[in-house]
Motif scaffolding. Structure first.
Motif, mmCIF file in Angstrom:
data_model
loop_
_atom_site.group_PDB
_atom_site.id
_atom_site.type_symbol
_atom_site.label_atom_id
_atom_site.label_comp_id
_atom_site.label_asym_id
_atom_site.label_seq_id
_atom_site.Cartn_x
_atom_site.Cartn_y
_atom_site.Cartn_z
ATOM 1 N N LEU A 24 0.954 -1.578 -0.272
ATOM 2 C CA LEU A 24 -0.236 -0.121 0.400
ATOM 3 C C LEU A 24 1.375 1.231 0.197
ATOM 4 C CD1 LEU A 24 -2.237 -0.989 2.619
ATOM 5 C CD2 LEU A 24 -3.015 -0.681 -0.707
ATOM 6 N N VAL A 25 0.470 2.077 -0.822
ATOM 7 C CA VAL A 25 1.782 3.445 -0.887
ATOM 8 C C VAL A 25 1.366 4.358 0.513
ATOM 9 C CG1 VAL A 25 1.727 5.767 -1.897
ATOM 10 C CG2 VAL A 25 1.912 3.853 -3.616
ATOM 11 N N LYS A 26 2.203 4.626 1.037
ATOM 12 C CA LYS A 26 2.081 5.733 2.333
ATOM 13 C C LYS A 26 3.062 6.157 2.545
ATOM 14 C CE LYS A 26 1.034 2.321 4.679
ATOM 15 N NZ LYS A 26 0.674 0.797 5.287
ATOM 16 N N PRO A 27 3.840 7.653 3.455
ATOM 17 C CA PRO A 27 4.869 7.816 3.963
ATOM 18 C C PRO A 27 5.916 7.630 4.587
ATOM 19 C CG PRO A 27 2.899 9.042 4.723
ATOM 20 C CD PRO A 27 2.219 8.111 4.149
ATOM 21 N N ASN A 51 9.753 4.893 -1.377
ATOM 22 C CA ASN A 51 9.143 5.964 -1.158
ATOM 23 C C ASN A 51 8.591 5.950 -2.919
ATOM 24 O OD1 ASN A 51 7.240 6.677 1.300
ATOM 25 N ND2 ASN A 51 8.941 8.069 1.231
#
Ligand code: 2AL
Length: 244
Positions: A231-234, A243
């Motif tokens: 899942l994309v997250k900072p 990232n």
């Protein structure tokens, strides 16, 4: 053509070379081997703590390999550190040397023995047998009771201990094959097989042929379900490099 990234999860350059030689010895003519190890991390992996550290280095190398467009990745440490996380990150197949050697052993024998390094890594091997569903295929596990890097000290003592433990396994285990439980043992399999008259299986070479097979079959890590990309997250701090 097939380009295989072979990742030695520890930072030992000597062991990376041993692993690379074993991979190249069996690679098909059209296969290129890219042998790498993390810039930072553990010089050898001999327990759960080392594996957690090594997994980050494995993931960094998998990301680089994916960006370089490799056909597949091999995690060349018998604990298969970071295997499932690497499969989330990878577009192509990722194979660990423990699972590769175990699968190969089940194709040539009804039961196999494992010969690994320090006694404390026996538990890690047992965890993998459970995780991969091979518990009933493994007759016994042995440790040479020497640290991983003893395999690279040039004394030959570790190699002699591996041979002795293989002979013990042949005498007592009732198994038909032996799995070498360390990437640093990769250069011993062929000679021990011939001398001892039993399949002695190295996971590095087994994994190379499995990646080549997956490549030829057009099979890659499934992105349907839990091995989909993360899942994309900072991600902050040292993890920022993951990232994007
Ligand atoms: N059981 C093991 O010896 N695992 C390992 N530690 C390393 O650093 N490389 C291996 O293959």
């Amino acid at each position: 053509d097939c380009i295989i990234q072979v990742i030695n999860p520890n930072t030992s350059r000597a062991m990376t070379a041993t692993i690379a030689d074993a991979a190249r010895a069996v690679a098909a003519p059209g296969t290129e081997i890219l042998a790498v190890c993390p810039q930072e991390g553990a010089p050898s992996i001999e327990g759960h703590f080392d594996e957690a550290i090594a997994a980050i280095g494995v993931l960094q190398q998998v990301k680089l390999g994916r960006e370089a467009g490799v056909s597949g990745h091999i995690i060349a440490c018998f604990g298969d550190p970071g295997l499932l996380a690497a499969r989330e990150l990878a577009s192509r197949p990722v194979v660990g040397i423990a699972e590769a050697a175990m699968h190969m052993a089940t194709l040539v024998a009804t039961r196999f023995s494992i010969v690994t390094t320090l006694p404390r890594t026996l538990t890690i091997a047992r965890h993998l047998l459970h995780q991969y569903g091979f518990e009933r295929h493994c007759a016994a596990l042995h440790a040479i009771d020497l640290p991983v890097l003893a395999l690279e000290d040039g004394s030959g003592l570790a190699q002699q201990k591996v041979r002795e433990q293989c002979i013990e396994a042949i005498r007592h285990d009732g198994s038909g094959a032996i799995v070498l439980g360390c990437g640093g043992m990769a250069d011993l399999a062929r000679e021990l097989t011939q001398e001892l008259g039993i399949p002695v299986i190295d996971g590095v070479s087994a994994a190379v042929k499995m990646i080549e097979s997956l490549h030829a079959l057009g099979l890659s890590t499934s992105k349907h379900g839990d091995l989909d990309f993360p899942l994309v997250k900072p991600l902050s701090g040292m993890f920022g490099s993951f990232n994007g």
